[in-house]
Write an enzyme that holds these catalytic residues in place. Structure first.
Site, PDB file in Angstrom:
ATOM      1  N   ASP A  51       9.343   2.972   2.103  1.00  0.00           N
ATOM      2  CA  ASP A  51       8.128   3.726   2.423  1.00  0.00           C
ATOM      3  C   ASP A  51       7.892   3.609   3.931  1.00  0.00           C
ATOM      4  O   ASP A  51       7.362   2.607   4.411  1.00  0.00           O
ATOM      5  CB  ASP A  51       6.934   3.177   1.630  1.00  0.00           C
ATOM      6  N   PHE A  71       0.864  -1.194   0.000  1.00  0.00           N
ATOM      7  CA  PHE A  71       0.000   0.000   0.000  1.00  0.00           C
ATOM      8  C   PHE A  71       0.888   1.228   0.000  1.00  0.00           C
ATOM      9  O   PHE A  71       1.613   1.487   0.953  1.00  0.00           O
ATOM     10  CB  PHE A  71      -0.945   0.054   1.207  1.00  0.00           C
ATOM     11  N   LYS A  78       2.414  11.255   7.254  1.00  0.00           N
ATOM     12  CA  LYS A  78       1.633  10.977   8.463  1.00  0.00           C
ATOM     13  C   LYS A  78       2.172  11.679   9.719  1.00  0.00           C
ATOM     14  O   LYS A  78       1.945  12.862   9.882  1.00  0.00           O
ATOM     15  CB  LYS A  78       1.497   9.461   8.637  1.00  0.00           C
TER      16      LYS A  78
END
Ligand code: PLP
Length: 422
Positions: free
Chosen positions: A233, A147, A267
């Site tokens: 990531d 993802f 985030k």
């Protein structure tokens, strides 16, 4: 009287979202109105432990007073300049990010998906200019179950039918291999047109899939051998979430040969206050970007930059890495007790305070389903919010400012809910 007006507040908010909002999410039925630290309150005034943390964006806790203060001050001073001019915060921010994570250069963006897109563009251009890949032939290797976000190019590398279905045609240039499979990676890297390997050190959205302890280390070595960029990531796993600053490497590792070539952050970089993302790398890679080749109106804005500086300082000042390491071990040990006690509780996995409980979905005597969703409704009723993935997995990721006492209260709520669910 009280009860009806309370119910109607919740009902009203849900109805409005359902009626006027696109149905691209399936939220748990609870309407949140405020938050502080590890707690959130719904419109009825009921308090919950937040065990999702906005998918690990609020690692520093909801409405951290230091972040609120910085936001108020910077909002009154200046919020956006665009990159047509220099601003008084971006330079300091870039330095703090590079020094904190041990990289030479950073490129500021806003959302996670934008930063992933940026990293892929950078890797392709590096492939052509520095590695000598023939024009338009560059390939990025990615993993099954990944993802990385929701743009057209990113879903082009997805293996999730919900993410991809109906959105073609797709961007070419991606090759999917199995996750946590070094031989598969080595094989894929034999192709000289591969410019990068993009991977999550733990697959969060897939259900906190945690690879072998030496997976990242071995993957980095395999990429080095083939002159391929290793892109990590760390959008969900980074910034103390797994009990390290970055999940993919030990905090003390400074040997460039053993570190990812590229790291992607978002985030928690802003502590949930504002969308802030960044791509980090060394000069030789980042320098493929020259004026006019990439950009973003909001990327590097003084508001986001100032918040990110403070959000990173909070992680350090409040010892969130050590807290996460310690409490993560306690949490998994407590969850293991449930695994041992109940047949339908299959396993617990994760690192630091990014963990998942896997349950076996069943059918109740009356034929109604008993999946992770129903367990999450029970947790909600008992004062704890978590979100299921894939029907059988519940992710538990509290803000990292949680105390041991609060964590044990969460453990008790989970144990109670599991007992009621059995
Ligand atoms: C959330 C997430 C993204 C996308 O971030 P957005 O800000 O939602 O675009 C990318 N990669 C990982 C691992 C994520 O968890």
């Amino acid at each position: 009287m009280q009860e009806t007006s309370i119910r109607s507040k919740t009902q009203r908010a849900i109805e409005l979202e359902e009626r006027f909002g696109a149905h691209n999410y399936h939220p748990l039925p609870v309407v949140l109105d405020s938050g502080l630290g590890v707690f959130v309150w719904d419109v009825e005034g009921k308090r919950y432990y937040d065990l999702l943390s906005a998918y690990s964006a609020v690692n520093q806790g909801h409405c951290h007073p230091r972040l609120v203060k910085v936001m108020q001050e910077q909002a009154a001073r200046m919020t956006l300049t665009s990159r047509a001019f220099y601003n008084s915060v971006l330079g300091d921010y870039a330095r703090v990010v590079c020094e904190t994570f041990g990289y030479e250069k950073m490129l500021p963006m806003n959302t996670g998906a934008e930063a992933v897109e940026t990293a892929v563009k950078m890797a392709r251009k590096w492939g052509y200019e520095k590695k000598g890949i023939p024009r338009d032939q560059a390939k990025v290797v990615v993993c099954e179950g990944n993802f990385h976000g929701r743009t057209i190019s990113i879903i082009s590398m997805s293996t999730d039918p919900d993410s991809q279905g109906g959105f073609g045609p797709f961007t070419p240039g991606f090759e999917v291999i199995a996750y946590d499979d070094i031989p598969a990676l080595e094989k894929a890297l034999e192709d000289p047109n591969v410019c990068a390997f993009l991977v999550e050190p733990i697959q969060g959205e897939k259900g906190v899939y945690t690879p072998a302890d030496d997976y990242v280390e071995k993957a980095i070595a395999a990429c080095k051998k083939r002159n391929v960029l290793f892109i990590c990531d760390e959008i969900q796993t980074g910034i103390a979430r797994t009990g390290r600053l970055l999940c993919g490497i030990a905090d003390e590792e400074r040997d460039p040969a053993k570190r990812p070539d590229v790291v992607i952050l978002a985030k928690a970089l802003s502590g949930g206050m504002y969308p802030v993302s960044a791509v980090l790398s060394r000069h030789e890679v980042m320098d493929v970007f020259t004026p006019g080749t990439h950009g973003s109106t909001y990327g590097g804005n003084p508001m986001g930059a100032k918040l990110a500086i403070e959000a990173l300082a909070i992680v350090k000042d409040e010892g969130l890495i050590a807290n996460t390491q310690r409490l993560g071990k306690i949490f998994r040990a407590e969850m293991q007790k449930l695994v041992d006690q109940y047949d339908f509780v299959k396993l617990v996995r994760g690192k630091g305070l990014l963990n998942a409980l896997v349950i076996e979905p069943r059918t109740a005597a009356d034929g109604s389903p008993k999946t992770a969703w129903e367990l999450c409704l029970l947790l909600r009723d008992n004062g704890l919010l978590a979100k299921p993935t894939h029907g059988d997995i519940i992710r538990f990721a509290p803000p990292l400012v949680i105390t041991e006492e609060q964590l044990m209260e969460c453990v008790n709520i989970i144990a109670l809910s599991v007992r009621q669910f059995a």
